[in-house]
Design a protein around this motif. Structure first.
Motif, PDB file in Angstrom:
ATOM      1  N   ARG A 183      18.928 -14.674  -0.164  1.00  0.00           N
ATOM      2  CA  ARG A 183      19.992 -13.788  -0.653  1.00  0.00           C
ATOM      3  C   ARG A 183      19.383 -12.931  -1.744  1.00  0.00           C
ATOM      4  N   GLU A 184      19.453 -11.626  -1.559  1.00  0.00           N
ATOM      5  CA  GLU A 184      18.944 -10.688  -2.546  1.00  0.00           C
ATOM      6  C   GLU A 184      20.034  -9.664  -2.808  1.00  0.00           C
ATOM      7  N   GLY A 185      20.717  -9.814  -3.931  1.00  0.00           N
ATOM      8  CA  GLY A 185      21.839  -8.921  -4.227  1.00  0.00           C
ATOM      9  C   GLY A 185      22.944  -9.123  -3.211  1.00  0.00           C
ATOM     10  N   LEU A 186      23.350  -8.040  -2.571  1.00  0.00           N
ATOM     11  CA  LEU A 186      24.409  -8.109  -1.564  1.00  0.00           C
ATOM     12  C   LEU A 186      23.879  -8.436  -0.170  1.00  0.00           C
ATOM     13  N   ASN A 187      22.565  -8.459  -0.033  1.00  0.00           N
ATOM     14  CA  ASN A 187      21.949  -8.721   1.272  1.00  0.00           C
ATOM     15  C   ASN A 187      21.549 -10.180   1.404  1.00  0.00           C
ATOM     16  N   GLU A 188      21.767 -10.711   2.588  1.00  0.00           N
ATOM     17  CA  GLU A 188      21.310 -12.061   2.890  1.00  0.00           C
ATOM     18  C   GLU A 188      20.896 -12.116   4.344  1.00  0.00           C
ATOM     19  N   GLY A 189      19.947 -12.988   4.642  1.00  0.00           N
ATOM     20  CA  GLY A 189      19.503 -13.131   6.021  1.00  0.00           C
ATOM     21  C   GLY A 189      18.213 -13.906   6.119  1.00  0.00           C
ATOM     22  N   PHE A 190      17.772 -14.064   7.354  1.00  0.00           N
ATOM     23  CA  PHE A 190      16.540 -14.786   7.606  1.00  0.00           C
ATOM     24  C   PHE A 190      15.344 -13.895   7.283  1.00  0.00           C
ATOM     25  N   LYS A 191      14.318 -14.523   6.749  1.00  0.00           N
ATOM     26  CA  LYS A 191      13.074 -13.833   6.420  1.00  0.00           C
ATOM     27  C   LYS A 191      11.946 -14.591   7.115  1.00  0.00           C
ATOM     28  N   PHE A 192      11.091 -13.856   7.798  1.00  0.00           N
ATOM     29  CA  PHE A 192       9.982 -14.444   8.536  1.00  0.00           C
ATOM     30  C   PHE A 192       8.709 -14.274   7.721  1.00  0.00           C
ATOM     31  N   ASN A 193       8.171 -15.368   7.226  1.00  0.00           N
ATOM     32  CA  ASN A 193       6.907 -15.346   6.497  1.00  0.00           C
ATOM     33  C   ASN A 193       5.814 -15.682   7.503  1.00  0.00           C
ATOM     34  N   ASN A 194       5.291 -14.636   8.143  1.00  0.00           N
ATOM     35  CA  ASN A 194       4.351 -14.787   9.246  1.00  0.00           C
ATOM     36  C   ASN A 194       2.948 -14.377   8.791  1.00  0.00           C
ATOM     37  N   PRO A 195       2.009 -15.333   8.707  1.00  0.00           N
ATOM     38  CA  PRO A 195       0.665 -15.011   8.241  1.00  0.00           C
ATOM     39  C   PRO A 195      -0.138 -14.158   9.219  1.00  0.00           C
ATOM     40  N   ASN A 196       0.354 -13.984  10.435  1.00  0.00           N
ATOM     41  CA  ASN A 196      -0.361 -13.214  11.452  1.00  0.00           C
ATOM     42  C   ASN A 196      -0.095 -11.719  11.390  1.00  0.00           C
ATOM     43  N   VAL A 197       0.934 -11.305  10.663  1.00  0.00           N
ATOM     44  CA  VAL A 197       1.324  -9.894  10.611  1.00  0.00           C
ATOM     45  C   VAL A 197       0.264  -9.085   9.872  1.00  0.00           C
ATOM     46  N   LYS A 198      -0.206  -8.042  10.537  1.00  0.00           N
ATOM     47  CA  LYS A 198      -1.195  -7.139   9.938  1.00  0.00           C
ATOM     48  C   LYS A 198      -0.526  -5.898   9.359  1.00  0.00           C
ATOM     49  N   ASP A 199       0.606  -5.494   9.953  1.00  0.00           N
ATOM     50  CA  ASP A 199       1.296  -4.296   9.506  1.00  0.00           C
ATOM     51  C   ASP A 199       2.757  -4.381   9.959  1.00  0.00           C
ATOM     52  N   ALA A 200       3.643  -3.812   9.157  1.00  0.00           N
ATOM     53  CA  ALA A 200       5.074  -3.787   9.495  1.00  0.00           C
ATOM     54  C   ALA A 200       5.588  -2.378   9.282  1.00  0.00           C
ATOM     55  N   CYS A 201       6.643  -2.026   9.984  1.00  0.00           N
ATOM     56  CA  CYS A 201       7.214  -0.696   9.808  1.00  0.00           C
ATOM     57  C   CYS A 201       7.962  -0.640   8.473  1.00  0.00           C
ATOM     58  N   GLY A 202       8.223   0.542   8.018  1.00  0.00           N
ATOM     59  CA  GLY A 202       8.891   0.734   6.730  1.00  0.00           C
ATOM     60  C   GLY A 202      10.290   0.145   6.655  1.00  0.00           C
ATOM     61  N   CYS A 203      10.985   0.104   7.777  1.00  0.00           N
ATOM     62  CA  CYS A 203      12.354  -0.423   7.773  1.00  0.00           C
ATOM     63  C   CYS A 203      12.367  -1.943   7.880  1.00  0.00           C
ATOM     64  N   GLY A 204      11.220  -2.557   8.172  1.00  0.00           N
ATOM     65  CA  GLY A 204      11.135  -4.009   8.248  1.00  0.00           C
ATOM     66  C   GLY A 204      11.623  -4.609   9.544  1.00  0.00           C
ATOM     67  N   GLU A 205      11.916  -3.788  10.547  1.00  0.00           N
ATOM     68  CA  GLU A 205      12.452  -4.298  11.807  1.00  0.00           C
ATOM     69  C   GLU A 205      11.385  -4.705  12.806  1.00  0.00           C
ATOM     70  N   SER A 206      10.167  -4.195  12.651  1.00  0.00           N
ATOM     71  CA  SER A 206       9.128  -4.544  13.624  1.00  0.00           C
ATOM     72  C   SER A 206       7.792  -4.744  12.918  1.00  0.00           C
ATOM     73  N   PHE A 207       6.842  -5.344  13.656  1.00  0.00           N
ATOM     74  CA  PHE A 207       5.542  -5.681  13.090  1.00  0.00           C
ATOM     75  C   PHE A 207       4.475  -5.646  14.179  1.00  0.00           C
ATOM     76  N   ASN A 208       3.209  -5.715  13.746  1.00  0.00           N
ATOM     77  CA  ASN A 208       2.132  -5.899  14.723  1.00  0.00           C
ATOM     78  C   ASN A 208       1.116  -6.869  14.143  1.00  0.00           C
ATOM     79  N   VAL A 209       0.336  -7.460  15.050  1.00  0.00           N
ATOM     80  CA  VAL A 209      -0.670  -8.452  14.638  1.00  0.00           C
ATOM     81  C   VAL A 209      -2.050  -7.986  15.060  1.00  0.00           C
TER      82      VAL A 209
END
Length: 107
Positions: A81-107
């Protein structure tokens, strides 16, 4: 190979499973999507598939198909929970890059 949940994530999942009145656990996967290539898929699982990789953490079963496991190995699922936002967060050590909006990633 492992997938883990924080206590916060596990409590949130267990609360929702109790409200549903059924369920084996949660299914975690990836699909092709977004500007960076892949997006997470998280849904309730009422049954397992023959080739599922199954983990259990804090009393919650996490089911992952073998193809997704290649991208998710070592991931920790958190619920924040961060302020008014809450949700699942994926702490994935394989991610090399993510998009600015946080909706997608690549490895």
């Amino acid at each position: 190979m492992s997938i883990t949940l924080t206590e916060s994530a596990a409590n949130h999942v267990l609360k929702f499973m109790e409200g549903r009145g059924k369920g084996l656990g949660i299914r975690l996967g990836v699909r092709t999507s977004g500007c960076s290539g892949m997006a997470y898929v998280l849904e309730f699982a009422d049954e397992s598939e023959a080739d599922d990789v199954i983990f259990e953490d804090h009393g919650v079963k996490v089911l992952v198909d073998p193809k997704s496991m290649l991208y998710l190995d070592g991931t920790e699922l958190d619920y924040t929970r961060e302020g008014l936002n809450e949700g699942f967060k994926f702490n994935n050590p394989n991610v090399k890059d993510a998009c600015g909006c946080g909706e997608s990633f690549n490895v």
